[in-house]
Design a protein around this motif. Structure first.
Motif, PDB file in Angstrom:
ATOM      1  N   ILE A 101       2.077  -4.925  -9.893  1.00 30.84           N
ATOM      2  CA  ILE A 101       0.734  -4.936  -9.328  1.00 30.84           C
ATOM      3  C   ILE A 101       0.808  -5.432  -7.887  1.00 30.84           C
ATOM      4  CG2 ILE A 101      -1.590  -5.910  -9.512  1.00 30.84           C
ATOM      5  CD1 ILE A 101      -1.005  -6.244 -12.547  1.00 30.84           C
ATOM      6  N   GLY A 102       0.301  -4.605  -6.979  1.00 26.79           N
ATOM      7  CA  GLY A 102       0.230  -4.997  -5.577  1.00 26.79           C
ATOM      8  C   GLY A 102      -1.152  -5.539  -5.253  1.00 26.79           C
ATOM      9  N   ALA A 103      -1.662  -5.177  -4.090  1.00 26.85           N
ATOM     10  CA  ALA A 103      -2.984  -5.654  -3.678  1.00 26.85           C
ATOM     11  C   ALA A 103      -4.054  -5.139  -4.643  1.00 26.85           C
ATOM     12  CB  ALA A 103      -3.280  -5.178  -2.260  1.00 26.85           C
ATOM     13  N   PHE A 104      -5.061  -5.979  -4.907  1.00 28.07           N
ATOM     14  CA  PHE A 104      -6.204  -5.556  -5.716  1.00 28.07           C
ATOM     15  C   PHE A 104      -7.396  -6.413  -5.336  1.00 28.07           C
ATOM     16  CE2 PHE A 104      -4.386  -9.038  -8.111  1.00 28.07           C
ATOM     17  CZ  PHE A 104      -5.472  -9.696  -8.657  1.00 28.07           C
ATOM     18  N   GLY A 105      -8.581  -5.922  -5.647  1.00 27.90           N
ATOM     19  CA  GLY A 105      -9.771  -6.699  -5.324  1.00 27.90           C
ATOM     20  C   GLY A 105     -10.991  -5.823  -5.167  1.00 27.90           C
ATOM     21  N   THR A 106     -11.938  -6.302  -4.363  1.00 27.67           N
ATOM     22  CA  THR A 106     -13.201  -5.603  -4.123  1.00 27.67           C
ATOM     23  C   THR A 106     -13.118  -4.814  -2.825  1.00 27.67           C
ATOM     24  OG1 THR A 106     -14.434  -7.336  -5.280  1.00 27.67           O
ATOM     25  CG2 THR A 106     -15.688  -5.916  -3.787  1.00 27.67           C
ATOM     26  N   ILE A 107     -13.594  -3.595  -2.872  1.00 28.34           N
ATOM     27  CA  ILE A 107     -13.683  -2.767  -1.667  1.00 28.34           C
ATOM     28  C   ILE A 107     -14.919  -3.223  -0.893  1.00 28.34           C
ATOM     29  CG2 ILE A 107     -13.912  -0.402  -0.796  1.00 28.34           C
ATOM     30  CD1 ILE A 107     -12.743   0.491  -3.562  1.00 28.34           C
ATOM     31  N   ARG A 108     -14.749  -3.526   0.386  1.00 25.95           N
ATOM     32  CA  ARG A 108     -15.857  -4.035   1.208  1.00 25.95           C
ATOM     33  C   ARG A 108     -16.327  -2.957   2.165  1.00 25.95           C
ATOM     34  NH1 ARG A 108     -17.104  -8.663  -1.623  1.00 25.95           N
ATOM     35  NH2 ARG A 108     -15.238  -9.954  -1.922  1.00 25.95           N
ATOM     36  N   GLU A 109     -17.450  -2.340   1.852  1.00 25.61           N
ATOM     37  CA  GLU A 109     -18.012  -1.294   2.713  1.00 25.61           C
ATOM     38  C   GLU A 109     -16.964  -0.248   3.088  1.00 25.61           C
ATOM     39  OE1 GLU A 109     -21.148  -0.692   3.435  1.00 25.61           O
ATOM     40  OE2 GLU A 109     -21.705  -2.396   2.175  1.00 25.61           O
ATOM     41  N   GLY A 110     -16.241   0.191   2.058  1.00 25.45           N
ATOM     42  CA  GLY A 110     -15.279   1.269   2.273  1.00 25.45           C
ATOM     43  C   GLY A 110     -13.940   0.821   2.815  1.00 25.45           C
ATOM     44  N   GLU A 111     -13.684  -0.494   2.854  1.00 26.76           N
ATOM     45  CA  GLU A 111     -12.402  -0.988   3.367  1.00 26.76           C
ATOM     46  C   GLU A 111     -11.658  -1.754   2.271  1.00 26.76           C
ATOM     47  OE1 GLU A 111     -11.606  -2.591   7.582  1.00 26.76           O
ATOM     48  OE2 GLU A 111     -11.677  -4.413   6.358  1.00 26.76           O
ATOM     49  N   LEU A 112     -10.396  -1.455   2.130  1.00 25.11           N
ATOM     50  CA  LEU A 112      -9.524  -2.147   1.202  1.00 25.11           C
ATOM     51  C   LEU A 112      -8.232  -2.496   1.936  1.00 25.11           C
ATOM     52  CD1 LEU A 112      -8.268   0.633  -1.291  1.00 25.11           C
ATOM     53  CD2 LEU A 112      -9.762   1.099   0.619  1.00 25.11           C
ATOM     54  N   PHE A 113      -7.234  -3.008   1.254  1.00 25.87           N
ATOM     55  CA  PHE A 113      -6.036  -3.419   1.985  1.00 25.87           C
ATOM     56  C   PHE A 113      -4.782  -3.104   1.182  1.00 25.87           C
ATOM     57  CE2 PHE A 113      -8.099  -6.975  -0.135  1.00 25.87           C
ATOM     58  CZ  PHE A 113      -7.088  -7.560  -0.886  1.00 25.87           C
ATOM     59  N   GLN A 114      -3.684  -2.822   1.926  1.00 24.70           N
ATOM     60  CA  GLN A 114      -2.414  -2.512   1.263  1.00 24.70           C
ATOM     61  C   GLN A 114      -1.627  -3.788   0.972  1.00 24.70           C
ATOM     62  OE1 GLN A 114      -1.132   0.372   4.171  1.00 24.70           O
ATOM     63  NE2 GLN A 114       0.225  -1.064   5.197  1.00 24.70           N
ATOM     64  N   ILE A 115      -1.738  -4.781   1.848  1.00 19.35           N
ATOM     65  CA  ILE A 115      -1.336  -6.162   1.600  1.00 19.35           C
ATOM     66  C   ILE A 115      -2.331  -7.018   2.370  1.00 19.35           C
ATOM     67  CG2 ILE A 115       1.138  -5.737   1.236  1.00 19.35           C
ATOM     68  CD1 ILE A 115       1.581  -6.654   4.133  1.00 19.35           C
ATOM     69  N   LYS A 116      -2.323  -8.316   2.156  1.00 18.75           N
ATOM     70  CA  LYS A 116      -3.271  -9.177   2.855  1.00 18.75           C
ATOM     71  C   LYS A 116      -3.094  -9.039   4.361  1.00 18.75           C
ATOM     72  CE  LYS A 116      -3.686 -12.548  -0.878  1.00 18.75           C
ATOM     73  NZ  LYS A 116      -3.415 -13.923  -1.341  1.00 18.75           N
ATOM     74  N   GLY A 117      -4.207  -8.826   5.055  1.00 17.53           N
ATOM     75  CA  GLY A 117      -4.166  -8.689   6.505  1.00 17.53           C
ATOM     76  C   GLY A 117      -3.840  -7.299   6.990  1.00 17.53           C
ATOM     77  N   ALA A 118      -3.726  -6.344   6.072  1.00 18.99           N
ATOM     78  CA  ALA A 118      -3.410  -4.963   6.464  1.00 18.99           C
ATOM     79  C   ALA A 118      -4.425  -4.010   5.836  1.00 18.99           C
ATOM     80  CB  ALA A 118      -1.988  -4.602   6.037  1.00 18.99           C
ATOM     81  N   PRO A 119      -5.616  -3.889   6.455  1.00 18.39           N
ATOM     82  CA  PRO A 119      -6.675  -3.066   5.883  1.00 18.39           C
ATOM     83  C   PRO A 119      -6.478  -1.574   6.146  1.00 18.39           C
ATOM     84  CG  PRO A 119      -7.427  -4.016   7.928  1.00 18.39           C
ATOM     85  CD  PRO A 119      -6.057  -4.574   7.686  1.00 18.39           C
ATOM     86  N   TYR A 120      -7.130  -0.768   5.314  1.00 17.86           N
ATOM     87  CA  TYR A 120      -7.253   0.677   5.569  1.00 17.86           C
ATOM     88  C   TYR A 120      -8.565   1.128   4.953  1.00 17.86           C
ATOM     89  CZ  TYR A 120      -5.481   1.416   0.743  1.00 17.86           C
ATOM     90  OH  TYR A 120      -5.297   1.409  -0.618  1.00 17.86           O
ATOM     91  N   SER A 121      -8.972   2.341   5.268  1.00 22.22           N
ATOM     92  CA  SER A 121     -10.298   2.777   4.833  1.00 22.22           C
ATOM     93  C   SER A 121     -10.221   3.825   3.729  1.00 22.22           C
ATOM     94  CB  SER A 121     -11.083   3.343   6.016  1.00 22.22           C
ATOM     95  OG  SER A 121     -10.602   4.619   6.376  1.00 22.22           O
ATOM     96  N   LEU A 122     -11.225   3.801   2.865  1.00 19.57           N
ATOM     97  CA  LEU A 122     -11.345   4.825   1.831  1.00 19.57           C
ATOM     98  C   LEU A 122     -11.450   6.212   2.430  1.00 19.57           C
ATOM     99  CD1 LEU A 122     -13.848   3.502  -0.873  1.00 19.57           C
ATOM    100  CD2 LEU A 122     -11.426   4.031  -1.176  1.00 19.57           C
ATOM    101  N   ALA A 123     -12.167   6.323   3.556  1.00 13.94           N
ATOM    102  CA  ALA A 123     -12.343   7.627   4.191  1.00 13.94           C
ATOM    103  C   ALA A 123     -10.993   8.233   4.569  1.00 13.94           C
ATOM    104  CB  ALA A 123     -13.239   7.504   5.417  1.00 13.94           C
TER     105      ALA A 123
END
Length: 287
Positions: A101-123
């Motif tokens: 299991i890697g990064a997991f959590g809540t998507i914030r307004e279409g943004e999630l992350f691959q590791i802490k401090g490294a966001p990317y967008s659902l779009a």
């Protein structure tokens, strides 16, 4: 120090690991691996599997058969019946695969992350505005399959498959070292977006992401192998009902599956970052 421990120590050096697994002609090496792994020659097979054992913790004791025609046959091995029972609770969404299991959590307004401090967008990941809206503030979990793991993946719940979208891309390694160094890596790699919904209407989306040496993603319900050489339509409308635990397909090496779920789904207690999970074990609870 054994040869295996020496190799492990060398590959744990981040700069060297990144160099050896990324700063090479990734697409060409991946195409070669796709061809080489299917060679049905006993000498090639035995040498390849022997090297694979040397570089990993490969364990074939759970495999349904003990003799393999090729390296590919070993990669995509079935397991002995009954080894991955799927949680029967209808409120449980199970893990579709064996994974770390890697990064997991809540998507914030279409943004999630691959590791802490490294966001990317659902779009960027999905390329589908309607699907982005369905998951804008939902849940996500990243499941990484290492090279030695069981490579088949399954339906995490009873669901209806609506569409598969193939998005062409690169073949960066998806290990933690690369995730720290390559921004928006999952949005750059080859991937399939499998759009499904549950009987309740809730959207549940699986995104298998290819990586270096992953020659293809096989989807049984489409009877297709999707890879960088796939041409023609890249959107595949589906009308397929699957039951929890039904086999959906396989990777031809280790890679990643990103699971996207609604906001009212909660993570099960066994979901911890860098923890191991097996196909069929609880992943999310429908609340």
């Amino acid at each position: 120090m054994t040869v295996k421990s020496l190799i492990s120590a060398i590959t744990q050096q981040e700069d060297l690991n990144f160099l050896l697994t990324n700063r090479i002609p990734r697409a060409a090496v991946t195409r070669f691996m796709g061809w080489f792994s299917k060679i049905e020659n006993p000498l090639v097979r035995d040498l390849s599997i022997g090297l694979w054992r040397l570089f990993s913790d490969l364990d074939l004791s759970e495999a349904k058969k003990t003799h393999f025609k090729s390296l590919h046959d070993c990669f995509t091995r079935e397991l002995k019946p009954g080894l991955r029972p799927y949680d029967p609770d209808p409120n449980i969404v199970a893990s579709p695969s064996d994974a770390i299991i890697g990064a997991f959590g809540t998507i914030r307004e279409g943004e999630l992350f691959q590791i802490k401090g490294a966001p990317y967008s659902l779009a960027d990941l999905l390329g589908d505005p309607a699907l982005v809206e369905a998951h804008r503030n939902g849940r996500f979990v990243t499941l990484r399959l290492t090279s030695s793991m069981y490579h088949r993946f399954h339906a995490p719940h009873d669901c209806h498959i609506d569409e598969v979208r193939l998005i062409h891309g690169d073949t960066w390694n998806v290990n933690p070292i690369a995730l720290k160094r390559v921004e928006r890596l999952f949005c750059k790699n080859e991937r399939a977006v499998i759009r499904t919904h549950l009987k309740s209407g809730d959207a549940l989306t699986l995104v298998p992401v290819a990586a270096i040496l992953v020659a293809s993603i096989r989807l049984h319900f489409l009877d297709l192998v999707l890879n960088g050489r796939t041409r023609g339509p890249l959107n595949y409308p589906c009308d397929v009902d699957v039951k929890k635990g039904d086999e959906l397909g396989w990777f031809e090496h280790g890679s990643t599956i990103i699971v996207l779920a609604p906001a009212h789904f909660e993570f099960c207690d066994n979901v911890t970052e860098w923890g191991r999970i097996r196909a069929g074990e609880p992943l999310l609870r429908i609340s």
